[in-house]
Write an enzyme that holds these catalytic residues in place. Sequence first.
Site, mmCIF file in Angstrom:
data_model
loop_
_atom_site.group_PDB
_atom_site.id
_atom_site.type_symbol
_atom_site.label_atom_id
_atom_site.label_comp_id
_atom_site.label_asym_id
_atom_site.label_seq_id
_atom_site.Cartn_x
_atom_site.Cartn_y
_atom_site.Cartn_z
ATOM 1 N N PHE A 114 0.842 -1.192 0.000
ATOM 2 C CA PHE A 114 0.000 0.000 0.000
ATOM 3 C C PHE A 114 0.880 1.245 0.000
ATOM 4 C CE2 PHE A 114 -2.181 -3.473 1.941
ATOM 5 C CZ PHE A 114 -3.458 -3.419 1.413
ATOM 6 N N LYS A 115 0.726 2.054 -1.020
ATOM 7 C CA LYS A 115 1.425 3.339 -1.085
ATOM 8 C C LYS A 115 0.443 4.417 -0.643
ATOM 9 C CE LYS A 115 3.650 6.488 -4.369
ATOM 10 N NZ LYS A 115 3.789 6.805 -5.810
ATOM 11 N N ILE A 116 0.704 5.000 0.525
ATOM 12 C CA ILE A 116 -0.228 5.937 1.133
ATOM 13 C C ILE A 116 0.269 7.357 0.875
ATOM 14 C CG2 ILE A 116 -1.393 6.644 3.244
ATOM 15 C CD1 ILE A 116 -2.080 3.790 2.270
#
Length: 307
Positions: free
Chosen positions: A168-170
């Site tokens: 997950f790239k937040i």
Amino acid sequence: MPTQPRFQGVFPVVPTIFTETGEIDLPGQKRCVDFMIDAGSNGLCILANFSEQFVLSDEERVTLARAILEHVAGRVPVIVTTSHYSSRLCAERSRQAQDMGAAMVMVMPPYHGATIRVAEPGIEQFFRAVSDAITIPIMIQDAPVSGTPLSAAFLARLAREVEAVAYFKIETPFAANKLRDLITQGGEHVVGPWDGEEAITLLADLDAGATGAMTGGGYPDGLAPIVRDYLAGDRDAAQRGYDRWLPLINYENRQCGLLAAKALMQAGGIIASDAPRAPIAPLHPATRTGLIEIARRLDPLALRWAK
């Protein structure tokens, strides 16, 4: 899904290199990739928003992916961005990327334009369709550009229930808080909680549990040691490194955006042109001057590699 290595560290976005007249410059693209690997990147990401993916044709995407993956030749893992509104087309893009040698795909939730969005049940089915098409991991890109709210609880559920969803790239506001919630709720299913936005929130996100960062591609030699030191347990060294590079990180994030990496590479002679493809406007000359002035004080490899 077969057991996969856990990807960590700094995986910068590879900019797309164009000539002054807007054609793809494949020799320049390969020099760009070689520099980024030599600068200490733990991996690379291609065809992302910072690669100007939205001005590329489908045929150009395939040409770039094949050329870059063949040129990298396994030196580092490569993430290929395969976002598309269509579940079918995103799944096909992802399978094609896997067949070319991608280590992972990065995908935004389905959206189109300013108003066409999909509710959570449709987003879940979208990612199930992509997951069913591949055996490599999916990184969900949680970015404001999609305009699609993705709660930590929903992302954690996708990690638990959709086989390939693991990274997950937040990039949303208050990213550190969201990373903490995602890690707490997703547990071991959240294999890779990652930072984005050119590392402007990197240290806070590392404190929140991030294990990877997808940054701009202009100075991996400055950014990779920060993450390496932090993950090795030396927060003080990571803090010193972050403090040192923060003026350049800030200038890239707030003044230059996706054109900073190419401007640094062009200034150092790695590529012939830092031109974007129209209608993206080029950097203002004063902005470029400010970027290079800050960079010279830090002596990044981009300004020395080709000399």
